[in-house]
Scaffold this active site. Structure first.
Site, short mmCIF file in Angstrom:
data_model
loop_
_atom_site.label_atom_id
_atom_site.label_comp_id
_atom_site.label_asym_id
_atom_site.label_seq_id
_atom_site.Cartn_x
_atom_site.Cartn_y
_atom_site.Cartn_z
CB SER A 195 -0.96 0.00 1.18
OG SER A 195 -0.26 -0.20 2.38
CE LYS B 85 -7.59 -0.40 2.38
NZ LYS B 85 -6.79 -1.38 3.08
CG HIS C 225 -4.20 -1.28 -1.17
ND1 HIS C 225 -4.73 -0.02 -1.33
CD2 HIS C 225 -3.90 -1.39 0.15
CE1 HIS C 225 -4.73 0.61 -0.18
NE2 HIS C 225 -4.23 -0.19 0.75
C1 LIG Z 1 -6.73 -1.73 4.50
C2 LIG Z 1 -6.08 -3.03 4.64
C3 LIG Z 1 -6.60 -4.01 5.50
C4 LIG Z 1 -7.77 -3.74 6.39
O1 LIG Z 1 -8.98 -3.72 5.69
P1 LIG Z 1 -10.25 -3.00 6.31
O2 LIG Z 1 -11.38 -3.56 5.53
O3 LIG Z 1 -10.08 -1.54 6.14
O4 LIG Z 1 -10.31 -3.40 7.75
C5 LIG Z 1 -5.99 -5.25 5.53
N1 LIG Z 1 -4.89 -5.51 4.76
C6 LIG Z 1 -4.36 -4.59 3.95
C7 LIG Z 1 -3.16 -4.93 3.13
C8 LIG Z 1 -4.93 -3.32 3.85
O5 LIG Z 1 -4.39 -2.41 3.05
#
Ligand SMILES: *Cc1c(COP(=O)(O)O)cnc(C)c1O
Length: 396
Positions: A186, A244, A214
């Protein structure tokens, strides 16, 4: 009476953070988190959300969410294993499995919660987990919760992974061994070497776990990095979020039927935390439907990200080696990076600075997240601001 110890702990530590400039004042968005947001009454071009496809404010999702409230109410009423499993949850899980190309899927309340659930659902103290050093915090916490031995390997370094896998297998100490990685990292937007990881996993019989938070909705025609590489039959756990690109809330694991059956009886957040609301579940299902019907939104997002990246590069900024819409603009020194982001804000662009310890010292960057919802005019406006501030800081 409140605890003196606690008060002392809080006062000392809050002060310490503030002194070091590490205390984060959290902004409040007034209204929806769209391509333009309002803060303190000021309109800003939003380059900070993970709302890749603009689905968080999509009319079609809003419509099914409202319908689900009317038909199913606002809450699921119980945990999934009592009677919180609504027909809407089953429909979503079938849809996720279809989209991911797996036998089955299980959904959770969030991606974070999903990593807590699934890693510790499968691994225990007799096992080992090989974990990329840049993996997300929720992976790290999920690994810790499992009590398995955590073995970090250098970021995307297949030689290091192979050597550590070999050592772990030959030690004879572990019952099961897992390799776990982000699909897309990310902070830099680079993609994991999944073909390399799968090859090593086959050689040493490792369990493979890909967190595609992502990558889902972004790569592989939306189905994620695993499908992007055509490896859906070779990865044991495809984890992802619904918060996301999908634009709503929730997490999931897609995999074979036995795995999903096991997680449904053994993963603790599934058993002990109330199911996701009807409106959210219905909106997620609709979002996946849209992604399966057409790649229009993905095409728009890729077009916009190319436009922003080309523009920043042409201006002379260092944008790293991202292979995805995540567009870091590398400034360098921590304080300068923070000041740069602040100047962007003053000029009407919302893009957050990310500095040490989240990224290595001296590689402070402003991270830009172009989405399908941005217009060319918005991106042009953002680029004009970047040009102005870049010159002001003597960076370009
Ligand atoms: C954002 C993210 C999460 C968490 O996901 P949420 O649905 O926001 O709790 C887990 N793993 C990665 C790699 C992320 O970027």
């Amino acid at each position: 009476m409140t605890s003196k110890k606690l008060n002392q702990f809080l006062n000392e530590n809050l002060e310490d953070l503030k002194e070091k400039g590490l205390y984060n004042d959290i902004d409040t968005v007034e209204g929806a988190n769209g391509p333009v947001i309002k803060l303190d009454g000021k309109e800003l071009i939003n380059l900070s959300s993970n709302n890749y496809l603009g689905l968080a404010t999509d009319e079609r999702l809003k419509e099914v969410a409202v319908e689900a409230v009317q038909s199913h109410g606002v809450g699921a009423g119980a945990v999934r294993t009592i009677n919180g499993t609504l027909d809407l949850h089953i429909e979503l899980e079938k849809k996720i499995a279809e989209f991911k190309g797996t036998e089955a899927a299980i959904s959770y309340q969030s991606g974070f919660n999903c990593n807590m659930a699934a890693i510790s659902g499968v691994m225990d103290k007799n096992d080992a987990i090989l974990s990329d050093e840049l993996n997300h915090a929720s992976i790290i916490d999920g690994c810790r919760l499992s009590r398995a031995k955590i073995i970090r390997f250098n970021h995307s370094d297949m030689n290091d992974l192979r050597a550590k896998a070999k050592e772990a297998v030959e030690s004879g100490q572990y019952n099961k061994i897992m390799v776990i990685t982000d699909g897309v990292f990310s902070m830099d937007g680079d993609v994991a070497d999944l073909p390399g990881i799968v090859e090593i996993a086959e050689e040493f019989d490792l369990i493979t776990y890909v967190d595609d938070a992502h990558g889902s909705g972004v790569l592989g025609k939306g189905a994620g990095t695993v499908k992007h590489f055509g490896l859906q039959d070779k990865v044991d756990l495809q984890m992802g979020t619904l918060s996301k690109a999908i634009g709503v809330i929730g997490g999931y694991v897609a995999g074979n039927q036995n795995l999903i059956d096991w997680l449904k009886v053994r993963s603790r957040p599934f058993l002990f935390s109330t199911a996701v609301t009807p409106a959210d579940v219905a909106a997620c299902t609709k979002a996946i439907d849209l992604l399966m019907e057409s790649t229009d939104l993905q095409n728009k997002m890729w077009e916009n990200s190319k436009y922003l990246k080309d523009g920043l590069k042409k201006l002379g900024f260092d944008i790293g080696n991202s292979e995805t819409p995540i567009t870091p603009c590398i400034i360098g020194e921590e304080k300068t990076t923070q000041q740069f982001s602040k100047r962007l804000y003053e000029e009407g662009v919302y893009a957050k600075s990310i500095v040490f310890p989240t990224v290595p010292r001296g590689t402070g960057r402003v991270r830009n997240m172009p989405t399908a919802a941005h217009t060319k005019e918005m991106l042009d406006q953002a680029l004009a601001v970047y040009e102005k501030i870049g010159k002001e800081f003597n960076i370009i």
